[in-house]
Scaffold this active site. Sequence first.
Site, PDB file in Angstrom:
ATOM      1  N   ASP A   1       5.489  10.124  -0.553  1.00  0.00           N
ATOM      2  CA  ASP A   1       4.721   9.078   0.103  1.00  0.00           C
ATOM      3  C   ASP A   1       3.235   9.284  -0.204  1.00  0.00           C
ATOM      4  O   ASP A   1       2.748  10.413  -0.148  1.00  0.00           O
ATOM      5  CB  ASP A   1       4.966   9.118   1.618  1.00  0.00           C
ATOM      6  CG  ASP A   1       4.463   7.882   2.323  1.00  0.00           C
ATOM      7  OD1 ASP A   1       3.236   7.637   2.298  1.00  0.00           O
ATOM      8  OD2 ASP A   1       5.281   7.151   2.898  1.00  0.00           O
TER       9      ASP A   1
ATOM     10  N   ASN B   1      12.550   1.543   8.788  1.00  0.00           N
ATOM     11  CA  ASN B   1      11.977   0.505   9.639  1.00  0.00           C
ATOM     12  C   ASN B   1      12.512  -0.868   9.232  1.00  0.00           C
ATOM     13  O   ASN B   1      12.878  -1.083   8.081  1.00  0.00           O
ATOM     14  CB  ASN B   1      10.449   0.511   9.513  1.00  0.00           C
ATOM     15  CG  ASN B   1       9.853   1.850   9.905  1.00  0.00           C
ATOM     16  OD1 ASN B   1      10.310   2.500  10.833  1.00  0.00           O
ATOM     17  ND2 ASN B   1       8.834   2.273   9.185  1.00  0.00           N
TER      18      ASN B   1
ATOM     19  N   GLY C   1       7.855  -1.886  12.280  1.00  0.00           N
ATOM     20  CA  GLY C   1       6.957  -1.055  11.490  1.00  0.00           C
ATOM     21  C   GLY C   1       7.141  -1.163   9.982  1.00  0.00           C
ATOM     22  O   GLY C   1       6.556  -0.387   9.230  1.00  0.00           O
ATOM     23  N   GLN C   2       7.939  -2.117   9.512  1.00  0.00           N
ATOM     24  CA  GLN C   2       8.152  -2.254   8.071  1.00  0.00           C
ATOM     25  C   GLN C   2       6.947  -2.935   7.433  1.00  0.00           C
ATOM     26  O   GLN C   2       6.522  -4.002   7.865  1.00  0.00           O
ATOM     27  CB  GLN C   2       9.423  -3.063   7.788  1.00  0.00           C
ATOM     28  CG  GLN C   2       9.792  -3.112   6.323  1.00  0.00           C
ATOM     29  CD  GLN C   2      11.126  -3.803   6.064  1.00  0.00           C
ATOM     30  OE1 GLN C   2      11.729  -4.383   6.968  1.00  0.00           O
ATOM     31  NE2 GLN C   2      11.577  -3.736   4.825  1.00  0.00           N
ATOM     32  N   SER C   3       6.401  -2.317   6.394  1.00  0.00           N
ATOM     33  CA  SER C   3       5.248  -2.907   5.708  1.00  0.00           C
ATOM     34  C   SER C   3       5.566  -3.328   4.281  1.00  0.00           C
ATOM     35  O   SER C   3       4.870  -4.165   3.716  1.00  0.00           O
ATOM     36  CB  SER C   3       4.061  -1.940   5.723  1.00  0.00           C
ATOM     37  OG  SER C   3       4.411  -0.725   5.105  1.00  0.00           O
TER      38      SER C   3
ATOM     39  N   HIS D   1      13.623   1.165   2.506  1.00  0.00           N
ATOM     40  CA  HIS D   1      13.256   2.503   2.079  1.00  0.00           C
ATOM     41  C   HIS D   1      13.467   3.474   3.231  1.00  0.00           C
ATOM     42  O   HIS D   1      13.185   3.171   4.376  1.00  0.00           O
ATOM     43  CB  HIS D   1      11.819   2.560   1.566  1.00  0.00           C
ATOM     44  CG  HIS D   1      10.787   1.969   2.471  1.00  0.00           C
ATOM     45  ND1 HIS D   1      10.655   0.598   2.660  1.00  0.00           N
ATOM     46  CD2 HIS D   1       9.840   2.552   3.228  1.00  0.00           C
ATOM     47  CE1 HIS D   1       9.647   0.383   3.493  1.00  0.00           C
ATOM     48  NE2 HIS D   1       9.142   1.554   3.861  1.00  0.00           N
ATOM     49  N   LEU D   2      13.997   4.618   2.865  1.00  0.00           N
ATOM     50  CA  LEU D   2      14.275   5.668   3.832  1.00  0.00           C
ATOM     51  C   LEU D   2      13.127   6.669   3.770  1.00  0.00           C
ATOM     52  O   LEU D   2      12.886   7.288   2.734  1.00  0.00           O
ATOM     53  CB  LEU D   2      15.599   6.344   3.472  1.00  0.00           C
ATOM     54  CG  LEU D   2      16.149   7.376   4.438  1.00  0.00           C
ATOM     55  CD1 LEU D   2      16.467   6.750   5.792  1.00  0.00           C
ATOM     56  CD2 LEU D   2      17.404   8.010   3.849  1.00  0.00           C
ATOM     57  N   HIS D   3      12.381   6.791   4.876  1.00  0.00           N
ATOM     58  CA  HIS D   3      11.352   7.817   4.982  1.00  0.00           C
ATOM     59  C   HIS D   3      12.046   9.135   5.325  1.00  0.00           C
ATOM     60  O   HIS D   3      12.920   9.162   6.203  1.00  0.00           O
ATOM     61  CB  HIS D   3      10.386   7.516   6.136  1.00  0.00           C
ATOM     62  CG  HIS D   3       9.491   6.359   5.909  1.00  0.00           C
ATOM     63  ND1 HIS D   3       8.226   6.501   5.394  1.00  0.00           N
ATOM     64  CD2 HIS D   3       9.666   5.037   6.133  1.00  0.00           C
ATOM     65  CE1 HIS D   3       7.656   5.317   5.328  1.00  0.00           C
ATOM     66  NE2 HIS D   3       8.522   4.397   5.767  1.00  0.00           N
TER      67      HIS D   3
END
Length: 122
Positions: free
Chosen positions: A30, A87, A93-95, A100-102
Amino acid sequence: MSETIFTKIINREIPADILYEDDLCLAFKDVNPQAPIHFLVIPKKAIATINDITEEDREVVGHLSLVAAKIADDLGVAEEGYRTVMNCNEFGGQSVYHIHLHVLGGKLMGWPPYTDKPKSLE
């Protein structure tokens, strides 16, 4: 679905610190880490949100978790523990609208608040 920053990373149009790649997914660090270890695992197939996952996406979405666990082990945080977060939509909270998996690990986190802190955090 319109092209996202993740599509550009998959296509090598912009650089990323890539940790893993196979036919189904890509994992990279990230650029704005929220923990000592923070990377993303993304499918190469463009899926906008969790709500857009279909039955045919089952294998790729499960594969994201398997890859996350492998990389967490490779980076030495699997035994201590790590968090995975995906998210969904603006209020979730998705931007970037490409699932995608944090994966976050290392001594870090104040959430969730522990009533009994693990001994490793004392």
